[in-house]
Design an enzyme around this catalytic site. Sequence first.
Site, PDB file in Angstrom:
ATOM      1  N   GLY A  13      -0.474  12.408  38.436  1.00 26.83           N
ATOM      2  CA  GLY A  13      -1.211  11.248  37.942  1.00 26.83           C
ATOM      3  C   GLY A  13      -0.791   9.963  38.613  1.00 26.83           C
ATOM      4  O   GLY A  13      -0.743   8.903  37.976  1.00 26.83           O
ATOM      5  N   SER A  15      -2.257   8.251  41.069  1.00 29.77           N
ATOM      6  CA  SER A  15      -3.287   7.491  41.773  1.00 29.77           C
ATOM      7  C   SER A  15      -3.467   6.091  41.210  1.00 29.77           C
ATOM      8  O   SER A  15      -4.081   5.234  41.846  1.00 29.77           O
ATOM      9  CB  SER A  15      -4.625   8.236  41.744  1.00 29.77           C
ATOM     10  OG  SER A  15      -5.046   8.470  40.419  1.00 29.77           O
ATOM     11  N   GLY A  17      -1.976   3.159  37.739  1.00 30.05           N
ATOM     12  CA  GLY A  17      -1.194   2.921  36.523  1.00 30.05           C
ATOM     13  C   GLY A  17       0.298   3.131  36.667  1.00 30.05           C
ATOM     14  O   GLY A  17       0.917   2.768  37.676  1.00 30.05           O
ATOM     15  N   ILE A  18       0.884   3.750  35.647  1.00 30.21           N
ATOM     16  CA  ILE A  18       2.335   3.928  35.574  1.00 30.21           C
ATOM     17  C   ILE A  18       2.826   4.827  36.706  1.00 30.21           C
ATOM     18  O   ILE A  18       3.854   4.551  37.337  1.00 30.21           O
ATOM     19  CB  ILE A  18       2.733   4.500  34.202  1.00 30.21           C
ATOM     20  CG1 ILE A  18       2.466   3.459  33.107  1.00 30.21           C
ATOM     21  CG2 ILE A  18       4.197   4.928  34.190  1.00 30.21           C
ATOM     22  CD1 ILE A  18       2.487   4.017  31.696  1.00 30.21           C
ATOM     23  N   GLY A  19       2.094   5.900  36.990  1.00 30.66           N
ATOM     24  CA  GLY A  19       2.507   6.797  38.063  1.00 30.66           C
ATOM     25  C   GLY A  19       2.570   6.095  39.404  1.00 30.66           C
ATOM     26  O   GLY A  19       3.525   6.282  40.179  1.00 30.66           O
ATOM     27  N   LYS A  38      -6.196  14.046  40.729  1.00 29.70           N
ATOM     28  CA  LYS A  38      -7.528  14.603  40.980  1.00 29.70           C
ATOM     29  C   LYS A  38      -8.471  13.629  41.666  1.00 29.70           C
ATOM     30  O   LYS A  38      -9.461  14.038  42.254  1.00 29.70           O
ATOM     31  CB  LYS A  38      -8.173  15.035  39.660  1.00 29.70           C
ATOM     32  CG  LYS A  38      -7.513  16.215  38.975  1.00 29.70           C
ATOM     33  CD  LYS A  38      -8.406  16.781  37.886  1.00 29.70           C
ATOM     34  CE  LYS A  38      -8.797  15.724  36.871  1.00 29.70           C
ATOM     35  NZ  LYS A  38      -9.737  16.256  35.864  1.00 29.70           N
ATOM     36  N   ASP A  70      -5.130  19.419  40.296  1.00 26.43           N
ATOM     37  CA  ASP A  70      -5.432  19.487  38.876  1.00 26.43           C
ATOM     38  C   ASP A  70      -4.269  20.231  38.239  1.00 26.43           C
ATOM     39  O   ASP A  70      -4.048  21.420  38.539  1.00 26.43           O
ATOM     40  CB  ASP A  70      -6.748  20.239  38.658  1.00 26.43           C
ATOM     41  CG  ASP A  70      -7.186  20.261  37.197  1.00 26.43           C
ATOM     42  OD1 ASP A  70      -6.320  20.106  36.312  1.00 26.43           O
ATOM     43  OD2 ASP A  70      -8.389  20.458  36.942  1.00 26.43           O
ATOM     44  N   TYR A 164      -3.385  14.428  19.667  1.00 33.51           N
ATOM     45  CA  TYR A 164      -2.705  13.698  20.740  1.00 33.51           C
ATOM     46  C   TYR A 164      -1.193  13.755  20.556  1.00 33.51           C
ATOM     47  O   TYR A 164      -0.445  13.996  21.519  1.00 33.51           O
ATOM     48  CB  TYR A 164      -3.177  12.248  20.767  1.00 33.51           C
ATOM     49  CG  TYR A 164      -2.429  11.379  21.758  1.00 33.51           C
ATOM     50  CD1 TYR A 164      -2.513  11.629  23.127  1.00 33.51           C
ATOM     51  CD2 TYR A 164      -1.634  10.309  21.330  1.00 33.51           C
ATOM     52  CE1 TYR A 164      -1.815  10.838  24.041  1.00 33.51           C
ATOM     53  CE2 TYR A 164      -0.943   9.522  22.236  1.00 33.51           C
ATOM     54  CZ  TYR A 164      -1.036   9.789  23.593  1.00 33.51           C
ATOM     55  OH  TYR A 164      -0.342   9.011  24.489  1.00 33.51           O
ATOM     56  N   LYS A 168       1.552  15.211  23.281  1.00 34.12           N
ATOM     57  CA  LYS A 168       2.632  14.416  23.873  1.00 34.12           C
ATOM     58  C   LYS A 168       4.001  14.964  23.466  1.00 34.12           C
ATOM     59  O   LYS A 168       4.934  14.996  24.278  1.00 34.12           O
ATOM     60  CB  LYS A 168       2.511  12.947  23.457  1.00 34.12           C
ATOM     61  CG  LYS A 168       1.332  12.216  24.071  1.00 34.12           C
ATOM     62  CD  LYS A 168       1.314  12.269  25.597  1.00 34.12           C
ATOM     63  CE  LYS A 168       2.414  11.456  26.247  1.00 34.12           C
ATOM     64  NZ  LYS A 168       2.245  11.394  27.730  1.00 34.12           N
TER      65      LYS A 168
END
Length: 274
Positions: A13, A15, A17-19, A38, A70, A164, A168
């Site tokens: 992940g 691409s 934000g946080i990543g 992805k 993915d 959710y 998590k």
Amino acid sequence: MTTLKGKTLFITGASRGIGLAIACRAAADGANIAIAAKTTEPHPKLPGTIYSAAEAVERAGGQALPLVVDVREEAAVEAAMAQTAEKFGGIDILINNASAISLTGTLETPMKRYDLMHQINTRGTYLCSQKALPYLLKAPNPHILNMSPPLNMEQRWFEPHVAYTMAKYGMSLCVLGMSGEFRSKGVAVNALWPRTAVDTDAMNVITGPDFRRRCRKPAILADAAHVILTRPSRDCTGNFFIDDAVLAEAGVSDFSIYRHDGVEEKDLIPDFFV
């Protein structure tokens, strides 16, 4: 160790934000980053692709390998790990950041959405960890860092969005179990979670721009992750870290750089699970 220079990070992940923030912070040291996500074409609401992320990593000073992955697909994950190790000579760090969210109650959560959250969050974390471990076990200071919350079995964290929370917490259960399983082999397995809501484009889609202003910037998680990942793996495992507590322990006392202009600490919105 105070630098990630020459280290290879596999970040799911990444691409946006946080990543992406974690990737760019490591790249500033001269790290190698496998960007596993992805998104190959721009999303109508969410900017960023694996290719734009790779450009950002290289501008920051690192080497990038954009990979279409993915995390629900075992063969794709396995192939991406092998490609990363072939290009950079191994894998030192895995960041399990990819996640799906739906803050809905039991009657409002379609099973398709339930399945997506559990397949990406819990199963994806388990799968990526399993496939990374053969490489991590050969690394001199191996780390797995899951972007997941501390395990706090209070009803208030479950009742608003059971599906959710379960998904998590599944990521966090991986920390609890794998840190014990691989402690003697020197692989650190930890979790990192924000004290406050974090300003990402995904957050903007869910909540809107007014909410975003009262969030901290993703850089706080990137800096906290850097502190964790530069620690000796044998001395730092099985922890459920909170971003500002990690930085405070490292000597940071001024957190204003992580806030938007004009926003006071008291105005920040607390995150879930803390």
